[in-house]
Scaffold this motif. Structure first.
Motif, PDB file in Angstrom:
ATOM      1  N   VAL A  67      50.071 -14.508  74.538  1.00  0.00           N
ATOM      2  CA  VAL A  67      51.089 -14.225  75.554  1.00  0.00           C
ATOM      3  C   VAL A  67      52.170 -13.355  74.929  1.00  0.00           C
ATOM      4  O   VAL A  67      52.794 -13.740  73.941  1.00  0.00           O
ATOM      5  N   ASP A  68      52.367 -12.175  75.490  1.00  0.00           N
ATOM      6  CA  ASP A  68      53.481 -11.327  75.067  1.00  0.00           C
ATOM      7  C   ASP A  68      54.732 -11.896  75.743  1.00  0.00           C
ATOM      8  O   ASP A  68      54.913 -11.778  76.954  1.00  0.00           O
ATOM      9  N   ASN A  69      55.573 -12.543  74.942  1.00  0.00           N
ATOM     10  CA  ASN A  69      56.737 -13.283  75.445  1.00  0.00           C
ATOM     11  C   ASN A  69      58.029 -12.476  75.281  1.00  0.00           C
ATOM     12  O   ASN A  69      59.119 -13.033  75.342  1.00  0.00           O
ATOM     13  N   HIS A  85      56.122 -11.230  70.157  1.00  0.00           N
ATOM     14  CA  HIS A  85      57.377 -10.567  70.516  1.00  0.00           C
ATOM     15  C   HIS A  85      57.459  -9.181  69.931  1.00  0.00           C
ATOM     16  O   HIS A  85      57.151  -8.984  68.764  1.00  0.00           O
ATOM     17  N   SER A  86      57.964  -8.274  70.746  1.00  0.00           N
ATOM     18  CA  SER A  86      58.590  -7.106  70.172  1.00  0.00           C
ATOM     19  C   SER A  86      60.002  -7.607  69.861  1.00  0.00           C
ATOM     20  O   SER A  86      60.839  -7.720  70.764  1.00  0.00           O
ATOM     21  N   SER A  87      60.262  -7.932  68.598  1.00  0.00           N
ATOM     22  CA  SER A  87      61.592  -8.468  68.248  1.00  0.00           C
ATOM     23  C   SER A  87      62.644  -7.364  68.280  1.00  0.00           C
ATOM     24  O   SER A  87      63.842  -7.630  68.179  1.00  0.00           O
ATOM     25  N   THR A  88      62.179  -6.127  68.443  1.00  0.00           N
ATOM     26  CA  THR A  88      63.041  -4.986  68.773  1.00  0.00           C
ATOM     27  C   THR A  88      63.958  -5.336  69.955  1.00  0.00           C
ATOM     28  O   THR A  88      65.065  -4.820  70.050  1.00  0.00           O
ATOM     29  N   LYS A  89      63.485  -6.213  70.835  1.00  0.00           N
ATOM     30  CA  LYS A  89      64.161  -6.490  72.106  1.00  0.00           C
ATOM     31  C   LYS A  89      65.053  -7.726  71.970  1.00  0.00           C
ATOM     32  O   LYS A  89      65.920  -7.733  71.116  1.00  0.00           O
ATOM     33  N   TYR A  90      64.811  -8.783  72.765  1.00  0.00           N
ATOM     34  CA  TYR A  90      65.782  -9.876  72.797  1.00  0.00           C
ATOM     35  C   TYR A  90      65.957 -10.616  71.474  1.00  0.00           C
ATOM     36  O   TYR A  90      67.050 -11.052  71.144  1.00  0.00           O
ATOM     37  N   ALA A 103      55.793  -5.039  61.351  1.00  0.00           N
ATOM     38  CA  ALA A 103      56.668  -3.866  61.365  1.00  0.00           C
ATOM     39  C   ALA A 103      57.081  -3.450  62.767  1.00  0.00           C
ATOM     40  O   ALA A 103      58.064  -2.744  62.944  1.00  0.00           O
ATOM     41  N   SER A 104      56.324  -3.884  63.789  1.00  0.00           N
ATOM     42  CA  SER A 104      56.678  -3.573  65.178  1.00  0.00           C
ATOM     43  C   SER A 104      55.959  -4.562  66.082  1.00  0.00           C
ATOM     44  O   SER A 104      55.019  -5.247  65.645  1.00  0.00           O
ATOM     45  N   GLY A 105      56.370  -4.593  67.333  1.00  0.00           N
ATOM     46  CA  GLY A 105      55.693  -5.454  68.300  1.00  0.00           C
ATOM     47  C   GLY A 105      54.230  -5.080  68.433  1.00  0.00           C
ATOM     48  O   GLY A 105      53.339  -5.939  68.470  1.00  0.00           O
ATOM     49  N   LEU A 106      53.958  -3.772  68.485  1.00  0.00           N
ATOM     50  CA  LEU A 106      52.563  -3.329  68.639  1.00  0.00           C
ATOM     51  C   LEU A 106      51.713  -3.725  67.434  1.00  0.00           C
ATOM     52  O   LEU A 106      50.543  -4.066  67.583  1.00  0.00           O
ATOM     53  N   ALA A 107      52.290  -3.694  66.235  1.00  0.00           N
ATOM     54  CA  ALA A 107      51.518  -4.100  65.049  1.00  0.00           C
ATOM     55  C   ALA A 107      51.129  -5.577  65.148  1.00  0.00           C
ATOM     56  O   ALA A 107      50.035  -5.975  64.720  1.00  0.00           O
TER      57      ALA A 107
HETATM   58  C1  LIG Z   1      58.605  -2.865  73.450  1.00  0.00           C
HETATM   59  C2  LIG Z   1      57.498  -3.763  73.809  1.00  0.00           C
HETATM   60  C3  LIG Z   1      56.347  -3.843  73.014  1.00  0.00           C
HETATM   61  C4  LIG Z   1      56.143  -2.962  71.801  1.00  0.00           C
HETATM   62  O1  LIG Z   1      56.995  -3.321  70.785  1.00  0.00           O
HETATM   63  P1  LIG Z   1      57.468  -2.300  69.612  1.00  0.00           P
HETATM   64  O2  LIG Z   1      58.404  -3.154  68.837  1.00  0.00           O
HETATM   65  O3  LIG Z   1      58.124  -1.150  70.312  1.00  0.00           O
HETATM   66  O4  LIG Z   1      56.238  -1.916  68.893  1.00  0.00           O
HETATM   67  C5  LIG Z   1      55.368  -4.746  73.370  1.00  0.00           C
HETATM   68  N1  LIG Z   1      55.492  -5.523  74.454  1.00  0.00           N
HETATM   69  C6  LIG Z   1      56.580  -5.463  75.263  1.00  0.00           C
HETATM   70  C7  LIG Z   1      56.655  -6.349  76.449  1.00  0.00           C
HETATM   71  C8  LIG Z   1      57.610  -4.585  74.964  1.00  0.00           C
HETATM   72  O5  LIG Z   1      58.679  -4.527  75.776  1.00  0.00           O
END
Ligand SMILES: *Cc1c(COP(=O)(O)O)cnc(C)c1O
Length: 387
Positions: A179-181, A201-206, A82-86
């Motif tokens: 690795v947080d990519n 991944h926080s797929s919220t991003k790229y 549901a989110s990157g943190l999850a």
């Molecule tokens: C935003 C971010 C997260 C957290 O992701 P969410 O989708 O906001 O939970 C984790 N790691 C990095 C590097 C981020 O930029």
């Protein structure tokens, strides 16, 4: 296309085809949004295709996205959250009370908040290191260390760590490497191919890239690790909705095209800022002046649209960021539109001040998420505010 069929294909082809099959009833070329909570079972205790019993456990739209990210990362399994943190939480929840994690100190602020204020209360211990220094990671390992968690490039200081070397030392010590990519995206860096066990991944991003949802993805190259994460997700419940999975899959199909432009624009802006008299320092792994430029060239194929600059004081950072026309003042990153933020007061406000200062997150630090607009317009916007 299933996993076997994508082998040998190039990134852009995989982005468009991996995980995507014509829908069997009508042949629809686009994976439908299976917006359903449950599935009708033909006989008691016998769900269709063995797994479609309940939406938390299985969803075909989600599975298409998972197969796509697995192929993009060079892994075998993807697990959507549901989110990157999850996603990060699920990786740490493989551990038990008494286990220890070594983490990079300059991770996303929400990651340290979760480690220190939620997961450490459950008896998992965390230590923080500057993972630019591989030896510092080695020195922090204990007999009970089960996981090393790094982020490269880091947010917002664009520090790198040597994924291959850290994977080797973690494995020698009986630990796994995650690795947080998020910052690099799989287009520019594939940690699993360098020996990491989890890429996050926080797929919220790229990966989604259009600033219209919150999501997380984990990819692995090991059946057992995938089973662990599916089990944790099923048991704890942080599943993404089918609509968000569908949007993320649509975003991922253009990842290669978007990242090419993010990389180009990011480098052009980093170079332009580096030559500007009102800018004290530029942090961008693609610049020759970046202290880890050689490592960047070795483990990344492009350097993204994330650029941090130190303009000296908070007053100057505010004057810079509050009067831009194209760069919107906002948290988050990795979307097609350009954003700007002052980490000390925005994204990293929850990091204690002494730690912030020690990492270089000064009040004069400005972070740019360079979008895919036309470069001349972006530079004109910067030129106007910097004077
Ligand atoms: C935003 C971010 C997260 C957290 O992701 P969410 O989708 O906001 O939970 C984790 N790691 C990095 C590097 C981020 O930029």
């Amino acid at each position: 296309m299933d996993h076997e069929a994508t082998k040998g294909l190039s990134f852009g082809t995989i982005a468009i085809h991996a995980g995507v099959e014509p829908e069997p009833v009508t042949g629809a070329i686009m994976t439908p949004i299976f917006q359903t909570s449950t599935y009708v079972q033909p006989a008691v205790g016998e769900p269709r295709a063995g797994s479609y019993d309940y939406g938390r456990t299985a969803n075909p739209t989600r599975e298409a996205l998972e197969a796509n990210i697995a192929a993009l990362e060079g892994g075998t399994h993807g697990i959507a959250f549901a989110s990157g943190l999850a996603g990060i939480e699920a990786v740490v929840k493989r551990l038990s009370a008494g286990d220890h994690v070594v983490s990079e100190e300059n991770t996303y602020g929400g990651t340290t908040r979760m480690f220190n204020h939620v997961l450490s209360r459950l008896g998992i211990e965390f230590s923080y290191v500057d993972s630019r220094d591989t030896q510092a990671v080695a020195d922090a390992m204990r007999p009970e260390t089960k996981l090393v968690h790094v982020e490269t490039p880091t947010n917002p200081m664009m520090r790198l760590c040597d994924i291959e070397a850290i994977a080797a030392l973690a494995h020698d010590a009986g630990a796994l490497l995650s690795v947080d990519n998020t910052f690099a995206s799989p287009y520019n860096q594939r940690p699993l191919l360098l020996g990491a066990d989890f890429t996050l991944h926080s797929s919220t991003k790229y990966v989604n890239g259009h600033s219209d949802l919150i999501g997380g993805l984990v990819a692995v190259a090991d059946e057992g690790l995938a089973e662990d994460l599916y089990f944790i997700r099923k048991s704890t419940g942080a599943v993404p909705g089918p609509m968000d999975c569908w949007l993320t899959l649509r975003g991922a199909k253009t990842l290669h095209v978007r990242m090419e432009r993010h990389n180009e624009n990011g480098l052009a802006i980093a170079r332009w800022l580096e030559d500007h008299p009102r800018v004290d320092r530029v942090f961008y792994p693609g610049l020759e002046s970046h202290e880890q430029h050689e490592l960047a060239k070795r483990q990344m194929s492009g350097f993204t649209g994330m650029v941090s600059v130190d303009v000296g004081t908070l007053e100057r950072a505010k004057a810079f960021t509050e009067h831009m026309q194209l760069f919107a003042l906002a948290e988050s990153l990795g979307g097609i539109e350009s954003l700007v933020n002052v980490p000390a007061l925005m994204t990293h406000a929850s990091v204690p001040e002494d730690r912030r200062e020690a990492m270089g997150i000064t009040p004069g630090l400005v972070r740019l998420s360079v979008g895919i607009e036309d470069i001349d317009d972006l530079i004109a916007d910067l030129d106007r505010v910097l004077g």
